[in-house]
Design a protein around this motif. Structure first.
Motif, PDB file in Angstrom:
ATOM      1  N   GLN A 186      -3.268  53.878  22.395  1.00 39.43           N
ATOM      2  CA  GLN A 186      -4.089  53.545  23.543  1.00 39.43           C
ATOM      3  C   GLN A 186      -3.254  52.738  24.544  1.00 39.43           C
ATOM      4  O   GLN A 186      -2.674  51.725  24.191  1.00 39.43           O
ATOM      5  CB  GLN A 186      -5.293  52.704  23.104  1.00 39.43           C
ATOM      6  CG  GLN A 186      -6.271  53.464  22.242  1.00 39.43           C
ATOM      7  CD  GLN A 186      -6.993  54.557  23.014  1.00 39.43           C
ATOM      8  OE1 GLN A 186      -7.272  54.398  24.193  1.00 39.43           O
ATOM      9  NE2 GLN A 186      -7.262  55.665  22.364  1.00 39.43           N
ATOM     10  N   VAL A 187      -3.226  53.224  25.766  1.00 35.25           N
ATOM     11  CA  VAL A 187      -2.528  52.517  26.834  1.00 35.25           C
ATOM     12  C   VAL A 187      -3.568  51.704  27.593  1.00 35.25           C
ATOM     13  O   VAL A 187      -4.636  52.196  27.926  1.00 35.25           O
ATOM     14  CB  VAL A 187      -1.820  53.503  27.784  1.00 35.25           C
ATOM     15  CG1 VAL A 187      -1.133  52.764  28.910  1.00 35.25           C
ATOM     16  CG2 VAL A 187      -0.830  54.358  27.027  1.00 35.25           C
ATOM     17  N   LYS A 188      -3.251  50.470  27.844  1.00 34.88           N
ATOM     18  CA  LYS A 188      -4.167  49.594  28.558  1.00 34.88           C
ATOM     19  C   LYS A 188      -4.327  50.089  29.997  1.00 34.88           C
ATOM     20  O   LYS A 188      -3.335  50.416  30.660  1.00 34.88           O
ATOM     21  CB  LYS A 188      -3.646  48.153  28.574  1.00 34.88           C
ATOM     22  CG  LYS A 188      -3.408  47.571  27.197  1.00 34.88           C
ATOM     23  CD  LYS A 188      -4.720  47.281  26.532  1.00 34.88           C
ATOM     24  CE  LYS A 188      -4.456  46.611  25.199  1.00 34.88           C
ATOM     25  NZ  LYS A 188      -5.618  46.633  24.353  1.00 34.88           N
ATOM     26  N   PRO A 189      -5.566  50.121  30.507  1.00 35.70           N
ATOM     27  CA  PRO A 189      -5.781  50.596  31.879  1.00 35.70           C
ATOM     28  C   PRO A 189      -5.023  49.787  32.929  1.00 35.70           C
ATOM     29  O   PRO A 189      -4.540  50.357  33.918  1.00 35.70           O
ATOM     30  CB  PRO A 189      -7.296  50.456  32.073  1.00 35.70           C
ATOM     31  CG  PRO A 189      -7.859  50.563  30.703  1.00 35.70           C
ATOM     32  CD  PRO A 189      -6.834  49.914  29.808  1.00 35.70           C
ATOM     33  N   TRP A 190      -4.871  48.493  32.734  1.00 40.83           N
ATOM     34  CA  TRP A 190      -4.156  47.696  33.728  1.00 40.83           C
ATOM     35  C   TRP A 190      -2.692  48.111  33.821  1.00 40.83           C
ATOM     36  O   TRP A 190      -2.081  47.986  34.882  1.00 40.83           O
ATOM     37  CB  TRP A 190      -4.320  46.200  33.463  1.00 40.83           C
ATOM     38  CG  TRP A 190      -3.683  45.702  32.214  1.00 40.83           C
ATOM     39  CD1 TRP A 190      -4.252  45.606  30.980  1.00 40.83           C
ATOM     40  CD2 TRP A 190      -2.346  45.224  32.062  1.00 40.83           C
ATOM     41  NE1 TRP A 190      -3.363  45.099  30.072  1.00 40.83           N
ATOM     42  CE2 TRP A 190      -2.179  44.851  30.716  1.00 40.83           C
ATOM     43  CE3 TRP A 190      -1.281  45.067  32.939  1.00 40.83           C
ATOM     44  CZ2 TRP A 190      -0.984  44.357  30.223  1.00 40.83           C
ATOM     45  CZ3 TRP A 190      -0.085  44.559  32.441  1.00 40.83           C
ATOM     46  CH2 TRP A 190       0.047  44.214  31.100  1.00 40.83           C
ATOM     47  N   LEU A 191      -2.122  48.635  32.722  1.00 34.68           N
ATOM     48  CA  LEU A 191      -0.740  49.133  32.780  1.00 34.68           C
ATOM     49  C   LEU A 191      -0.649  50.396  33.634  1.00 34.68           C
ATOM     50  O   LEU A 191       0.327  50.583  34.370  1.00 34.68           O
ATOM     51  CB  LEU A 191      -0.207  49.410  31.377  1.00 34.68           C
ATOM     52  CG  LEU A 191       0.238  48.208  30.569  1.00 34.68           C
ATOM     53  CD1 LEU A 191       0.615  48.615  29.155  1.00 34.68           C
ATOM     54  CD2 LEU A 191       1.398  47.512  31.251  1.00 34.68           C
ATOM     55  N   TYR A 239      -2.703  51.126  36.130  1.00 33.59           N
ATOM     56  CA  TYR A 239      -2.849  50.677  37.515  1.00 33.59           C
ATOM     57  C   TYR A 239      -1.560  50.030  38.026  1.00 33.59           C
ATOM     58  O   TYR A 239      -1.175  50.224  39.179  1.00 33.59           O
ATOM     59  CB  TYR A 239      -4.015  49.697  37.659  1.00 33.59           C
ATOM     60  CG  TYR A 239      -5.371  50.337  37.568  1.00 33.59           C
ATOM     61  CD1 TYR A 239      -5.772  51.295  38.495  1.00 33.59           C
ATOM     62  CD2 TYR A 239      -6.259  49.981  36.563  1.00 33.59           C
ATOM     63  CE1 TYR A 239      -7.023  51.876  38.422  1.00 33.59           C
ATOM     64  CE2 TYR A 239      -7.517  50.566  36.484  1.00 33.59           C
ATOM     65  CZ  TYR A 239      -7.890  51.514  37.411  1.00 33.59           C
ATOM     66  OH  TYR A 239      -9.120  52.095  37.348  1.00 33.59           O
TER      67      TYR A 239
END
Length: 92
Positions: free
Chosen positions: A6-11, A13
């Motif tokens: 899972q890749v963090k959404p803030w990364l 963005y």
């Protein structure tokens, strides 16, 4: 079989913002280097700029003119951020 990472959404963005701003960052870096080296830098022509015995005027000129690509990359990044936001919203 295996777990998906899972890749963090803030990364995501942050990456989108970086790609959108990269031409501006290159132009700012070229301007800072030219100021430091006391060289003339403009969009009209390539000026000589000798740093450590090498003429880097062409490289600085190319970096500086890349700033115009931000007219494409910034709206594209905004579109990508909106599309990713919609993707995250639809996934919930």
């Amino acid at each position: 079989m295996g777990r998906r990472m899972q890749v963090k959404p803030w990364l995501i963005y942050l990456f989108i913002a970086f790609v959108g701003l990269l031409p501006v960052l290159l132009a700012m870096l070229a301007s800072a280097i030219a100021d430091w080296a006391k060289c003339e830098l403009n969009e009209a022509n390539v000026g000589p700029c000798v740093i450590a015995g090498r003429d880097v005027g062409n490289v600085l000129y190319g970096m500086f003119v890349c700033g115009w690509f931000s007219l494409i990359t910034m709206p594209a990044a905004l579109l990508a951020a909106v599309a990713y936001s919609i993707h995250l919203w639809m996934k919930r």
